[in-house]
Every structure is written in C-alpha cells, then in structure tokens.
Motif scaffolding. Sequence first.
Motif, mmCIF file in Angstrom:
data_model
loop_
_atom_site.group_PDB
_atom_site.id
_atom_site.type_symbol
_atom_site.label_atom_id
_atom_site.label_comp_id
_atom_site.label_asym_id
_atom_site.label_seq_id
_atom_site.Cartn_x
_atom_site.Cartn_y
_atom_site.Cartn_z
ATOM 1 N N LEU A 39 -24.426 -50.687 22.552
ATOM 2 C CA LEU A 39 -24.756 -51.990 23.123
ATOM 3 C C LEU A 39 -23.994 -53.089 22.397
ATOM 4 N N ASP A 40 -23.743 -52.903 21.106
ATOM 5 C CA ASP A 40 -22.984 -53.888 20.329
ATOM 6 C C ASP A 40 -21.585 -54.099 20.894
ATOM 7 N N GLU A 41 -20.978 -53.056 21.412
ATOM 8 C CA GLU A 41 -19.646 -53.174 22.009
ATOM 9 C C GLU A 41 -19.665 -54.126 23.202
ATOM 10 N N LEU A 42 -20.675 -53.981 24.060
ATOM 11 C CA LEU A 42 -20.809 -54.881 25.199
ATOM 12 C C LEU A 42 -21.149 -56.291 24.728
ATOM 13 N N VAL A 63 -23.272 -64.723 43.508
ATOM 14 C CA VAL A 63 -22.884 -65.140 42.156
ATOM 15 C C VAL A 63 -24.113 -65.734 41.478
ATOM 16 N N HIS A 64 -24.383 -65.287 40.272
ATOM 17 C CA HIS A 64 -25.515 -65.793 39.504
ATOM 18 C C HIS A 64 -24.960 -66.537 38.294
ATOM 19 N N TYR A 65 -25.359 -67.797 38.148
ATOM 20 C CA TYR A 65 -24.917 -68.613 37.017
ATOM 21 C C TYR A 65 -25.896 -68.440 35.867
ATOM 22 N N LEU A 66 -25.356 -68.224 34.676
ATOM 23 C CA LEU A 66 -26.166 -67.990 33.493
ATOM 24 C C LEU A 66 -25.801 -68.992 32.417
ATOM 25 N N LEU A 124 -27.300 -59.982 28.819
ATOM 26 C CA LEU A 124 -27.965 -58.708 28.545
ATOM 27 C C LEU A 124 -29.355 -58.631 29.162
ATOM 28 N N ASP A 125 -30.006 -59.773 29.340
ATOM 29 C CA ASP A 125 -31.344 -59.803 29.927
ATOM 30 C C ASP A 125 -31.316 -59.927 31.455
ATOM 31 N N ILE A 145 -29.794 -55.427 31.937
ATOM 32 C CA ILE A 145 -28.546 -54.770 31.544
ATOM 33 C C ILE A 145 -28.723 -54.151 30.165
ATOM 34 N N ARG A 146 -29.429 -54.841 29.296
ATOM 35 C CA ARG A 146 -29.689 -54.350 27.930
ATOM 36 C C ARG A 146 -30.329 -52.953 27.964
ATOM 37 N N ASP A 147 -31.242 -52.741 28.900
ATOM 38 C CA ASP A 147 -31.945 -51.461 28.987
ATOM 39 C C ASP A 147 -31.150 -50.385 29.720
ATOM 40 N N GLN A 148 -30.041 -50.776 30.359
ATOM 41 C CA GLN A 148 -29.257 -49.823 31.139
ATOM 42 C C GLN A 148 -27.844 -49.598 30.593
ATOM 43 N N TRP A 149 -27.544 -50.098 29.399
ATOM 44 C CA TRP A 149 -26.166 -50.077 28.915
ATOM 45 C C TRP A 149 -25.572 -48.669 28.890
#
Length: 85
Positions: free
Chosen positions: A11-14, A53-56, A64-65, A73-77
């Motif tokens: 996950l750190d790589e992402l 498109v989702h603006y963050l 990641l959330d 995404i954090r839970d699916q990396w």
Amino acid sequence: MKVNSDHLASLDELSFAIEVGEDIQIVLNNTEWYIGYDQNGKRVIAQNPNGPVHYLDDSVDAVLDFVINGKSIRDQWRNIIVVAL
C-alpha cells in the motif's frame, strides 16, 4: 511493483505515487480508473473511459478512502492491477 507483476508490492507504493502527484491508471474490479489531476490542477479519480469524474481534496487519504464497489481503495489495494504508474 512486484517483480514480473502488474500488482503493487505494498500500500505504501501506491501512497507514495499519490503523494508525489503521479498520474496513475489502474484496473479494479474489471473497471479502469484514472487517479491524477484535471486541466485545472484539481485532484480527480475517474472511471475510464468517459466515466464520472470525482473531485477529491489533495490528500493521499482522500484517494485511499475513495469507495469503489462498497470498499475503499485502501482495503482493495491487493486487487489493483497497475496499467501505468
């Protein structure tokens, strides 16, 4: 990236790729996604091609959330296939 693989090593790589502002293309749950910036410099995540498109906000945690198919995404990396990083 794992050697001879299109999957992330951690996950750190992402997280690092997001933090330094890389354009990232991934496949998750058979859907391609773009993580990066729009032409005005706003952080986005978007379904490719031509999806919504989702603006963050400009934080790593915001990306990641982000929830795709009921999970962050954090839970699916581990399931992410990297197209371009």
